[in-house]
Each structure stands twice: as C-alpha cells, then as structure tokens.
Enzyme design. Structure first.
Site, short mmCIF file in Angstrom:
data_model
loop_
_atom_site.label_atom_id
_atom_site.label_comp_id
_atom_site.label_asym_id
_atom_site.label_seq_id
_atom_site.Cartn_x
_atom_site.Cartn_y
_atom_site.Cartn_z
N HIS A 180 1.23 2.00 0.91
CA HIS A 180 2.17 3.16 0.80
C HIS A 180 1.51 4.41 0.35
O HIS A 180 0.59 4.17 -0.58
CB HIS A 180 3.11 2.55 -0.39
CG HIS A 180 4.00 1.45 0.20
ND1 HIS A 180 4.43 0.50 -0.26
CD2 HIS A 180 4.48 1.16 1.44
CE1 HIS A 180 5.22 -0.31 0.25
NE2 HIS A 180 5.25 0.13 1.57
N ARG A 182 1.83 7.11 -0.96
CA ARG A 182 2.04 7.98 -1.93
C ARG A 182 1.27 7.14 -3.31
O ARG A 182 1.24 7.89 -4.51
CB ARG A 182 3.27 8.29 -2.46
CG ARG A 182 4.16 7.15 -2.54
CD ARG A 182 5.64 7.61 -2.52
NE ARG A 182 6.56 6.60 -2.47
CZ ARG A 182 7.87 6.60 -2.23
NH1 ARG A 182 8.50 7.77 -2.03
NH2 ARG A 182 8.63 5.63 -2.46
N ASN A 253 4.58 -2.41 5.11
CA ASN A 253 4.98 -3.62 4.42
C ASN A 253 6.37 -4.10 4.77
O ASN A 253 6.83 -4.90 3.91
CB ASN A 253 4.67 -3.42 2.94
CG ASN A 253 4.45 -4.64 2.03
OD1 ASN A 253 3.74 -5.38 2.66
ND2 ASN A 253 5.21 -4.64 1.00
N ARG A 254 7.09 -3.84 5.75
CA ARG A 254 8.27 -4.53 6.36
C ARG A 254 8.09 -5.01 7.60
O ARG A 254 9.02 -5.29 8.42
CB ARG A 254 9.44 -3.62 6.17
CG ARG A 254 9.79 -3.17 4.89
CD ARG A 254 10.23 -4.38 3.75
NE ARG A 254 10.60 -3.86 2.68
CZ ARG A 254 9.84 -3.77 1.42
NH1 ARG A 254 8.47 -3.52 1.61
NH2 ARG A 254 10.36 -3.32 0.19
N HIS A 309 -0.37 -2.25 -4.96
CA HIS A 309 0.56 -1.29 -4.87
C HIS A 309 0.74 -0.53 -6.26
O HIS A 309 0.31 -1.13 -7.25
CB HIS A 309 2.20 -1.81 -4.37
CG HIS A 309 2.19 -2.35 -2.93
ND1 HIS A 309 2.86 -1.78 -2.17
CD2 HIS A 309 1.46 -3.41 -2.64
CE1 HIS A 309 2.83 -2.28 -1.10
NE2 HIS A 309 2.00 -3.35 -1.17
N TYR A 311 4.09 1.31 -8.49
CA TYR A 311 3.93 1.24 -9.91
C TYR A 311 5.08 0.16 -10.37
O TYR A 311 6.00 -0.28 -9.65
CB TYR A 311 4.38 2.44 -10.57
CG TYR A 311 5.73 3.22 -10.45
CD1 TYR A 311 6.61 2.80 -11.34
CD2 TYR A 311 5.78 3.99 -9.31
CE1 TYR A 311 8.04 3.46 -11.39
CE2 TYR A 311 7.14 4.50 -9.15
CZ TYR A 311 8.16 4.28 -10.07
OH TYR A 311 9.50 4.83 -9.93
N GLU A 385 1.57 -4.50 -8.90
CA GLU A 385 2.21 -3.15 -8.94
C GLU A 385 1.37 -2.70 -10.20
O GLU A 385 1.69 -3.24 -11.18
CB GLU A 385 3.57 -2.93 -9.12
CG GLU A 385 4.40 -3.70 -7.84
CD GLU A 385 4.78 -2.79 -6.97
OE1 GLU A 385 4.49 -1.52 -6.94
OE2 GLU A 385 5.11 -2.99 -5.67
#
Ligand code: 0X9
Ligand code: ZN
Length: 419
Positions: A180, A182, A253-254, A309, A311, A385
């Site tokens: 991801h 960001r 991630n999907r 990942h 957060y 996370e």
C-alpha cells in the site's frame, strides 16, 4: 531545476508540472468515529459526502478513521452530531508538510550504508540506490534481485541475503513492504530488517543468514509509491487501468489468485480503495510477485512469508478470507504472535495486539498472506500493521522511524528464532 541544492530528478519527480498538480490536503481533517450502533448511519454519511476510509469497516469495526475534505467538514460534523468522534488530524496538509522532508542520500558506493539512512523518509530513486548500495557492500552475503516490472515499467527491486552454503541453498524467508503506497513507514522498517541481517554484530542475528535465504522487497508497489511522492501522498493501490476509465488502480492485497472472490472481503468497484481487479491475479505487480514467491516455493520452499503494513499496531496471521476457518498450526501461530508482541513491547513499551486477520481486523480476500499459506505452502505466513494507533496514522513523523524499526526488528528476530 534545483531547490535546496537537490534536483527534482534526484527526488524522483518528473517535472515542475507534476509538482504543481500535487493533491492538496490543506484543511482536510481525519476523524476517528466510534461506530457503536451507528454503522448504517456512518455508511450513509460516507456515501452522501463521498468520504474515504483510512481504517476499519463500519460494518465490523469498533472505530473507523475517516478523511474529510474542507468542503464537507460542516456537513460531516452536523451529520455525526449524535456519534462520538475525535479529530486525529486538524489539518492534514500541515501534517504532511511536517512529515515530508526527505533526507539527502549521498550514495557512498562500495561502502556500507550507515544508520543515518533511517532518520528520514526518502525518494524512490534514493531507495533504489540504497538497496544496490547495501547489496554491493556485502557481496559475499547479498545480491540485488528483481521480481519483475511494475505497470509503469519500474523494477520491483529487492535484496537477497544468504550465508553459508551460498545463495539459494536454504529455505526462504520472504518479506514484502509498501504494497500500500501510502504506508511509508513500512519501507523503512523492511529496509532496517535487511540492514540488521547484514550489519548486526549480534551472533544470533548474524546467524540467521546461515539458516535461511532472505528475499526482501521493501517496495512491492513502486508505481504507487512514486505517485505518493509526485502527486497524492495518500494513494494506496497500484497504477493500473481498470475497466472504468475514470478510476485507476487495483488493491494488490485483494488481487492475489486465491480466495479472490469472497463477498465482503474486497470491493468490485474500480473506484474503491479495496478494488480486487476484474479478474483474479491480473495485476501486473501481483503476477510478478506471485511468480517470484512461486519460484521460491518450487525451489527450497518458503519457511516464512510476511507482508508489512501500517497502521494499528497489530500482529496477524491467517485467515483473512474467512472468520470461521482455523489455520493449521493455529496454536503455534498464537504462541509466535504472543512472543513477538512481548519482544516488541520490551524495546520501547509499544503495545501490539494479535490474532487471525479476519476476526482481528476485518475480512480480506485475495490477500498475499492467505496465498502464501494456502498456495505457496509457506510454513508460516503472517502480517503486521506497524505504528501508530491512529494518532498520526499513515503520516507517521520521522522521529518514529527508528523506534518503529527497532521494535519491529525485535518482533521479527523473535519470530526467526522460534519458528
Ligand atoms: O486492508 C488491508 O489490506 C490491511 N490494512 S491496511 O490499512 N494496511 O490496508 C489489513 C489486511 C490484513 N493484512 C493482510 N492481509 N496483509
Ligand atoms: Zn496496508
């Protein structure tokens, strides 16, 4: 063009024009919303005002974090008057400005990169250089590898770390960061783990490379990451066209070709942040990463796969696609998770919680973790996370890079020691 003695090109920015087009988050706010019995109401407000989620799903989460543009703030506050909310970012644009100062990286080719690298975030160009420099500094124990090319032709660059017996002689440990785009802290934390494996004088750590072959990819979504630096700091997906011309990007991630089409686990809407893609595994990066993982699986096999990942401070294990299935070895996963969480806490007192993905965070289908355990037959497949719990969320200040990397390294080290 130069400013502060740094060329735009060195920052990975194409031109002044792309700087000018950068999405402004001035006066945007991020709210934490206590869902309680208001799930449907929150979903209505979100769709009416076209708001994006940062975290959680109203249908299953206790709290959700929602990003609100300045034009919608008044409406949002009026519509949620009877719901408990808390402001996490008063002015997201200002938070990004405070976070967004890249360190200058003067590559000292042939010399080991130093720990000062971890004092700031960096441009994608510098990350690519740093990975090469780290591998070049330890030629007997490391080489640069690539999982292939991204949609826009960037290298999905990684570092392969090995020890006695030479490259490819041991079972694999595979770590992915920045799927991801960001989630910038994940790039730094994955690089820190690679750096520790090669530079640590601690005997246990130095020994890991004699037990496993490590395949470490700090940025598996390079186009998305570049886009967060040129255009939109909060971009998440890849940069691939979708069947809808106005919406770009699959959530990698999907998109993995395993349990891909589960109701509730991903979105079928190309504009959504969790869009699974038009068909299983059709993402350019997904294909490359899958082939890379499959080839390790077909060789010596995969002992551990981890996807990093941010957060929320969570340590998670399969399954993502279902909340009712129990992964084989569940008790061992639970004990590894407890141990890793304790090891993390011992470093700076940071508290993580843990458990299976679906029941701990939410249902996720087509994710890499389930693919790694079910298809690539990894002995262990986990995900984390990182910091924080939402105070800064994706815009984690540079002062937290080193502490976050140190504590996660303790968790990874515990894991490697106890597989
Ligand atoms: O939604 C996700 O993909 C993950 N959360 S994030 O905010 N980082 O996007 C959670 C999914 C659980 N993790 C994995 N399956 N890797
Ligand atoms: Zn993520």
């Amino acid at each position: 063009m130069k400013f502060l003695g740094v060329t735009l090109a060195s920052l990975g920015l194409a031109s002044a024009a792309s700087v000018a087009k950068k999405t402004s988050y001035d006066d945007w706010k991020v709210y934490r919303v206590n869902v309680g019995s208001h799930a449907a109401e929150i979903e209505n407000v979100m769709s009416k005002l076209q708001l994006e989620l940062w975290k959680g799903k109203p249908s299953t989460s206790a709290v959700v974090d929602i990003m609100v543009p300045p034009s919608a703030v008044k409406d949002f506050e009026a519509s949620t008057a009877d719901i408990q909310t808390e402001i996490m970012h008063e002015n997201l644009g200002l938070s990004i400005t405070n976070e967004n100062s890249f360190g200058e990286y003067v590559a000292a080719r042939g010399a080991a990169p130093s720990a000062t690298w971890f004092n700031s975030y960096h441009s994608i160009a510098d990350h690519m250089q740093w990975i090469s420099d780290l591998a070049a500094a330890y030629p007997n124990n490391a080489e640069v590898i690539s999982a292939g090319k991204s949609v826009e032709g960037r290298d999905i660059k990684g570092i392969h770390i090995f020890g006695s017996g030479g490259k490819g002689s041991k079972k694999g440990v595979v770590w992915h960061g920045t799927v991801h785009a960001r989630e910038w802290i994940t790039t730094m934390v994955v690089e820190y783990a690679a750096y520790q494996l090669l530079t640590s004088t601690d005997a246990t750590t130095a020994g890991f490379k004699n037990t496993y072959d490590f395949y470490i990819f700090p940025i598996v979504n390079p186009d998305g990451f570049a886009y967060t630096q040129t255009t939109d700091r909060l971009w998440r997906k890849n940069r691939q066209k979708t069947p809808l011309a106005s919406c770009v990007g699959r959530d990698i991630n999907r998109n993995w070709p395993n349990r891909w089409s589960q109701r509730g686990g991903a979105s079928t809407d190309p504009c959504d942040q969790t869009y699974k893609g038009p068909s299983a595994g059709d993402g350019v990066e997904t294909k490359a990463l899958k082939a890379q993982l499959d080839s390790i699986a077909a060789g010596k096999g995969v002992t551990l796969y981890m996807d990093i990942h941010s957060y929320s401070q969570l340590w998670l294990y399969p399954y993502g696609y279902t909340c009712s299935g129990v992964v084989p070895n569940s008790a061992k996963y639970a004990s590894l998770t407890r141990g890793a969480i304790a090891a993390i806490k011992a470093v700076h007192g940071t508290t993580f919680t843990g458990g299976p993905i679906c029941s701990t965070i939410y249902q996720v289908s087509g994710d890499s973790v389930d693919y790694a355990v079910e298809v690539a037959k990894a002995n262990y497949s986990m995900t984390v996370e990182l910091r924080d719990k939402g105070n800064y969320g994706f815009i984690l200040p540079t002062a937290q890079i080193v502490p976050s990397a140190e504590e996660m390294w303790a968790g990874l080290r515990y894991t490697l020691n106890n597989l």
